[in-house]
Design a protein around this motif. Structure first.
Motif, PDB file in Angstrom:
ATOM      1  N   ARG A  65       0.840  -1.208   0.000  1.00 21.18           N
ATOM      2  CA  ARG A  65       0.000   0.000   0.000  1.00 21.18           C
ATOM      3  C   ARG A  65       0.872   1.255   0.000  1.00 21.18           C
ATOM      4  O   ARG A  65       0.563   2.242  -0.689  1.00 21.18           O
ATOM      5  CB  ARG A  65      -0.921   0.007   1.215  1.00 21.18           C
ATOM      6  N   ARG A  66       1.909   1.224   0.783  1.00 21.78           N
ATOM      7  CA  ARG A  66       2.815   2.387   0.822  1.00 21.78           C
ATOM      8  C   ARG A  66       3.411   2.632  -0.561  1.00 21.78           C
ATOM      9  O   ARG A  66       3.528   3.771  -1.014  1.00 21.78           O
ATOM     10  CB  ARG A  66       3.920   2.159   1.847  1.00 21.78           C
ATOM     11  N   ALA A  69       0.830   4.112  -2.846  1.00 25.54           N
ATOM     12  CA  ALA A  69       0.621   5.516  -2.508  1.00 25.54           C
ATOM     13  C   ALA A  69       1.728   6.385  -3.083  1.00 25.54           C
ATOM     14  O   ALA A  69       1.472   7.466  -3.638  1.00 25.54           O
ATOM     15  CB  ALA A  69       0.536   5.685  -0.993  1.00 25.54           C
ATOM     16  N   ILE A  74      -1.792   8.180  -4.246  1.00 27.66           N
ATOM     17  CA  ILE A  74      -3.065   7.910  -3.560  1.00 27.66           C
ATOM     18  C   ILE A  74      -2.967   8.431  -2.130  1.00 27.66           C
ATOM     19  O   ILE A  74      -1.983   8.174  -1.444  1.00 27.66           O
ATOM     20  CB  ILE A  74      -3.371   6.399  -3.542  1.00 27.66           C
ATOM     21  N   ALA A  76      -2.860   8.568   1.654  1.00 25.75           N
ATOM     22  CA  ALA A  76      -2.531   7.468   2.555  1.00 25.75           C
ATOM     23  C   ALA A  76      -3.749   6.985   3.318  1.00 25.75           C
ATOM     24  O   ALA A  76      -3.940   5.782   3.512  1.00 25.75           O
ATOM     25  CB  ALA A  76      -1.426   7.906   3.523  1.00 25.75           C
ATOM     26  N   LEU A  79      -5.903   4.387   1.808  1.00 27.19           N
ATOM     27  CA  LEU A  79      -5.357   3.027   1.789  1.00 27.19           C
ATOM     28  C   LEU A  79      -5.186   2.467   3.191  1.00 27.19           C
ATOM     29  O   LEU A  79      -4.571   1.411   3.369  1.00 27.19           O
ATOM     30  CB  LEU A  79      -4.013   3.010   1.052  1.00 27.19           C
ATOM     31  N   VAL A  89       1.956  13.413  -0.801  1.00 27.69           N
ATOM     32  CA  VAL A  89       0.681  12.718  -0.755  1.00 27.69           C
ATOM     33  C   VAL A  89      -0.318  13.503   0.082  1.00 27.69           C
ATOM     34  O   VAL A  89      -0.042  13.898   1.203  1.00 27.69           O
ATOM     35  CB  VAL A  89       0.851  11.293  -0.174  1.00 27.69           C
ATOM     36  N   GLU A  91      -3.144  14.235   2.594  1.00 31.12           N
ATOM     37  CA  GLU A  91      -3.642  13.534   3.768  1.00 31.12           C
ATOM     38  C   GLU A  91      -4.953  14.114   4.278  1.00 31.12           C
ATOM     39  O   GLU A  91      -5.331  13.898   5.424  1.00 31.12           O
ATOM     40  CB  GLU A  91      -2.579  13.616   4.887  1.00 31.12           C
TER      41      GLU A  91
END
Length: 478
Positions: A65-66, A69, A74, A76, A79, A89, A91
């Motif tokens: 997932r990290r 991202a 994407i 965080a 996810l 990213v 947030e």
């Protein structure tokens, strides 16, 4: 009780649904115009692994997932990642919002994959006298006449005054099917959630004709005006609610779902046109009278879930479309107020691939000088084409209304009008037997009809009109 082979209740330890993670990855990949192969190569995966992630068949570790991202940008929180992945990213999305939206997407995907089974389940909620044989459609008394009615024999009346509806889909009873828009508030309506989280290619609210009363037995129907989203805010919320209620498996008898359908309970009488907006579609079975010795055939349509908002992921007859004016212009409210004119417009769009009448024109359609309308009208006058209304009904799953019609066309007329029929259109694919040409259709035989009604996923209106046409087959193809 039949267990679903696909469950959207597979959850990762952090509460996110696996399918939701895969959907996010797919959405962001497509937004960046990346193929599965190119993204997999960039991240050191196989294309098969990425495909399984996007389809929800592969659990996604925190490390993966990290990496998604970082690679795709994407958020965080979307996810299920609590910590900041990278400075670039966003947030802003709260974790609770991301989880709510992910669950809603997965539930809606599951709904679209199981509409046919859910509709059959929902039909068991209603008295036997309201159910149409061999289909999950329900009808009020007088909605299904004993005899065929010529399409022009029903008098239509239009009342353009405002008519309020008691139930709109904004009630507290729909909160469980409307995901969070912010940590404190859900989306106002079901369609607003669809527009932001799962928009199909065709998705806009247009003026539509709203059924107010009348009787097919008396050859008259009364309509007012409404909006397409008035219909979806109720019908799609009902379908979503049924999907949630059937999370542990689709029961044979929906009575076992007691207490889990608060919005359906709120609606009460499904046939009451005052309590909610009954905005019908027009579903038309097209029967082509092939030259002897070929059997008559009927046209069949696969409705692509990526392209349409309703009746997605199932087969339907063709054409089918909302009963609505072609534009928002005031003069089109009456110029297009005709079941037959609506059918011809749908033929042009779905069989010939002509652009949909999307409300952008400034002049009314000149039906008198429209070649297709002229050709089909002349065939109707000479007997080369017949068009009938078979009845009206509601899809038991969504309680969406449909006027059921059938058009029978001789081979010469069909060839002249639809010899250049497309295979793919804006809503899906026209399917056929043999070499797969959609215009060839499927044989109108007991074997083919039985298969469609008993073994294939069919939209409720399509199943109903096919069953009714088979019942009247001797009158239709004499």
């Amino acid at each position: 009780m039949t267990d679903s082979s696909e469950s959207w209740l597979r959850r990762t330890p952090d509460g996110l649904v696996d399918d939701a993670v895969g959907q996010l990855v797919r959405e962001y990949r497509l937004a960046r115009r990346l193929s599965q192969v190119s993204l997999a190569d960039a991240m050191g995966f196989t294309q098969q692994f990425l495909s399984q992630v996007e389809s929800g068949r592969r659990r996604v570790s925190m490390e993966h997932r990290r990496r998604f991202a970082e690679e795709l940008g994407i958020p965080a929180a979307s996810l299920g990642l609590a910590e900041v992945v990278s400075a670039g990213v966003d947030e802003d999305l709260a974790r609770s919002v991301a989880i709510s939206r992910g669950q809603w997407r997965s539930q809606r995907n599951w709904l679209n994959r199981h509409r046919s089974e859910l509709a059959k389940c929902a039909a068991s909620l209603y008295a036997a006298e309201h159910r149409l044989p061999r289909s999950p459609l329900i009808a009020a008394p007088g909605w299904i006449p004993d005899d065929l009615i010529e399409v022009d024999a029903v008098a239509l009346k239009l009342d353009e005054q405002a008519h309020a509806a008691d139930v709109t889909g904004r009630e507290a009873e729909t909160l469980h099917v409307r995901p969070l828009r912010t940590p404190e508030a859900a989306f106002d309506t079901y369609t607003s959630a669809v527009r932001h989280l799962d928009p199909p290619r065709l998705f806009e609210s247009r003026p539509s004709y709203r059924l107010l009363g009348g009787s097919l037995a008396q050859r008259n129907l009364e309509f007012g005006l409404g909006a397409y989203f008035d219909k979806l805010n109720v019908s799609e919320a009902l379908g979503h609610e049924m999907a949630i209620a059937c999370a542990d498996g689709i029961p044979d008898d929906a009575a076992r779902l007691g207490g889990r359908l608060p919005f359906r309970d709120l609606i009460g009488d499904p046939f009451d046109p005052v309590r909610r907006s009954l905005i019908p579609a027009i579903t038309t079975l097209t029967i082509r009278l092939r030259r002897y010795p070929a059997e008559p055939s009927f046209l069949l349509h696969w409705r692509d879930p990526d392209k349409v908002a309703t009746a997605a992921g199932v087969y339907d007859v063709i054409p089918a479309g909302e009963f609505q004016p072609s534009t928002v212009a005031l003069w089109d409210r009456r110029n297009d107020f005709s079941v037959w004119r609506n059918i011809v417009r749908e033929y042009a769009e779905e069989l010939l691939g002509e652009p949909e009448h999307d409300g952008t024109r400034s002049e009314p359609i000149d039906y008198v000088d429209w070649p297709l309308y002229q050709m089909l009208g002349e065939a109707k006058d000479s007997g080369g084409l017949t068009a009938f209304i078979l009845g009206m009904g509601l899809d038991a799953l969504t309680l969406a209304a449909t006027i059921l019609t059938v058009v029978v066309i001789d081979d010469d007329t069909f060839t002249r009008a639809f010899g250049q029929a497309v295979r793919f259109n804006d809503e899906g694919e026209i399917v056929g037997v043999g070499d797969g040409r959609g215009a060839d259709g499927v044989p109108f035989t007991r074997q083919a009809v039985d298969r469609m009604l008993e073994s294939e996923p069919m939209a409720s209106p399509g199943a109903a009109v096919l069953a009714l046409a088979w019942k009247h087959r001797h009158e239709l193809i004499a």
